[in-house]
Design an enzyme around this catalytic site. Structure first.
Site, PDB file in Angstrom:
ATOM      1  N   THR A  31       0.838  -1.193   0.000  1.00  0.00           N
ATOM      2  CA  THR A  31       0.000   0.000   0.000  1.00  0.00           C
ATOM      3  C   THR A  31       0.876   1.248   0.000  1.00  0.00           C
ATOM      4  O   THR A  31       2.105   1.170   0.100  1.00  0.00           O
ATOM      5  CB  THR A  31      -0.942  -0.004   1.215  1.00  0.00           C
ATOM      6  N   TRP A  90     -13.082  15.202 -21.171  1.00  0.00           N
ATOM      7  CA  TRP A  90     -13.426  13.874 -20.674  1.00  0.00           C
ATOM      8  C   TRP A  90     -14.483  13.992 -19.589  1.00  0.00           C
ATOM      9  O   TRP A  90     -14.600  15.017 -18.910  1.00  0.00           O
ATOM     10  CB  TRP A  90     -12.176  13.179 -20.146  1.00  0.00           C
ATOM     11  N   GLU A 164      -4.204  15.090 -20.122  1.00  0.00           N
ATOM     12  CA  GLU A 164      -3.772  14.692 -21.457  1.00  0.00           C
ATOM     13  C   GLU A 164      -2.510  15.422 -21.916  1.00  0.00           C
ATOM     14  O   GLU A 164      -2.067  15.207 -23.043  1.00  0.00           O
ATOM     15  CB  GLU A 164      -4.886  14.981 -22.470  1.00  0.00           C
ATOM     16  N   HIS A 190      -1.309   7.236 -21.460  1.00  0.00           N
ATOM     17  CA  HIS A 190      -0.848   8.607 -21.334  1.00  0.00           C
ATOM     18  C   HIS A 190       0.676   8.703 -21.455  1.00  0.00           C
ATOM     19  O   HIS A 190       1.353   7.708 -21.695  1.00  0.00           O
ATOM     20  CB  HIS A 190      -1.383   9.204 -20.037  1.00  0.00           C
ATOM     21  N   ASN A 249     -11.282   6.617  -0.450  1.00  0.00           N
ATOM     22  CA  ASN A 249     -10.058   5.831  -0.478  1.00  0.00           C
ATOM     23  C   ASN A 249      -9.607   5.770  -1.938  1.00  0.00           C
ATOM     24  O   ASN A 249     -10.045   4.919  -2.706  1.00  0.00           O
ATOM     25  CB  ASN A 249     -10.267   4.424   0.071  1.00  0.00           C
TER      26      ASN A 249
END
Length: 393
Positions: A31, A90, A164, A190, A249
């Site tokens: 994590t 987007w 982008e 990307h 989260n």
């Protein structure tokens, strides 16, 4: 006859990224941790910002950016306030505004840059306008000299959706660093890729601390001892599960942070490769009578290459799409086209300023093809020839 075979996206990983993954796996700590922290510091340093906060996607970066302004009193952005947006972007540029009960004002784009029409922004500002969510579309910067003057004159907040356009510049300054917050995506397709991932840049420490809390449940655990958001107590047991904001989260994985540090080192060469292809594309395709191409503002990082079929062409977009698909050239609509044409708009509180004739035009006539960090000039030549053949029919 051989096909062109131009995918929309390819990866730029090598053994360095694989070693980074292996290092994390061997550590047995997966994590968000030290690798993410290292990547955040290096990302902020690279782009010249004070703070970087990594999240699990560019969409989450937009979500937390809007949320942080709502929860930060100094910016006076509240439910019901108006935010100006381009009609072409987007979906997750717009969703956080809807989710925080902000009123969205859609403004038309410039037909040639494909970014929001700055003249229209000036005309669209009302007494309720508090912010502009500026989008650098497909690698191309907005004219921030003009936009920031408008913002200063009208006391507007500028947020940048730079997902982008990583590596693009305006007046030798990186896009994503002009607004109070700038968002980035490191999704597979990307400029750099951490598989999934996003980043938020800001120079405001108060916003940074709100972002850090929102990223992980709205708790206090990750806040520094000294901050203006909340005075932490000395009881670390209590502070481990102490919640002060309605958060999420959206934490990234340690593997993604480790990959990011390797990818970031490659960004200059990746952008240079894309710019070489982009310069060639602009020179070659500007010779075509039947299509528009995107006008570069500043130094584009050329996410992809938009092609818009003109009104008087003797073929239409469907014809071009069909020929590209026959040759295994991936193509897509220009982002989401005119977003107000999507059914999801029924859930929004919104207005449309004027008409959206340019957004409509690219919605009906535009597409984009992929760009890459390696040389694709021969493939661009072949696509150019396809359009020449269509022109001649």
């Amino acid at each position: 006859m051989d096909t062109i075979d131009l995918p929309l996206a390819t990866d730029s990983w090598d053994e360095e990224e694989l070693k980074a993954i292996e290092k994390v796996v061997d550590s047995h700590y997966f994590t968000m941790g030290k690798e993410v922290e290292k990547y955040e510091r290096e990302f902020a340093d690279f782009f010249g910002a004070e703070f970087a906060v990594m999240v699990n996607s560019g969409s989450s970066a937009n979500l937390l950016s809007v949320a942080s302004l709502i929860f930060c009193d100094k910016y006076d952005l509240n439910p019901g306030d108006e935010v100006i947006v381009p009609a072409v972007s987007w979906a997750t540029t717009f969703y956080p505004l809807q989710q925080y009960d902000l009123k969205i004002k859609f403004v038309d784009i410039n037909k040639h840059t494909l970014n929001i029409d700055i003249k229209e922004i000036e005309n669209a500002i009302s007494a309720k306008t508090k912010a502009v969510f500026a989008v650098n579309l497909l690698g191309n910067s907005i004219n921030y000299k003009r936009l920031l003057k408008i913002a200063d004159d009208n006391n507007l907040i500028i947020i940048e959706d730079n997902c982008e356009s990583m590596g693009a510049k305006f007046n030798n300054k990186y896009t994503g660093t002009f607004g109070v917050l700038g968002t980035f995506s490191t999704f597979f397709s990307h400029h750099i890729s951490t598989m999934e991932g996003g980043m938020i840049l800001t120079d405001d420490e108060d916003l940074k601390n709100i972002l850090v809390s929102l990223r992980a449940h709205g708790w206090t655990r990750d806040l520094p001892e000294s901050n203006n958001l909340y005075k932490k107590g000395s009881n670390s047991f209590y502070e481990s599960f102490n919640f002060i904001l309605p958060g999420y989260n959206v934490r990234p994985l340690e593997i993604e942070g480790a990959i990011g540090t390797k990818q970031l080192k490659k960004l200059p060469s990746i952008v240079n490769g894309r710019r070489e292809n982009g310069t060639y594309f602009l020179e070659l395709f500007s010779d075509l009578d039947s299509v528009y191409i995107q006008k570069e503002i500043g130094e584009s990082s050329f996410f992809g290459f938009p092609i818009i079929v003109k009104e008087n062409a003797n073929f239409n977009r469907d014809d071009l799409v069909s020929e590209l698909q026959k040759n295994n050239v991936d193509c897509r609509p220009i982002v989401a086209g005119n977003f107000t044409k999507n059914e999801v708009i029924k859930y929004f509180k919104y207005t449309i300023f004027g008409d959206l004739k340019n957004a409509d035009f690219i919605h009906n006539n535009g597409l984009f093809i992929g760009n890459h960090h390696f040389d694709i000039k021969s493939k661009l030549n072949s696509i150019y020839k396809i359009i020449r053949v269509l022109e001649s029919k």
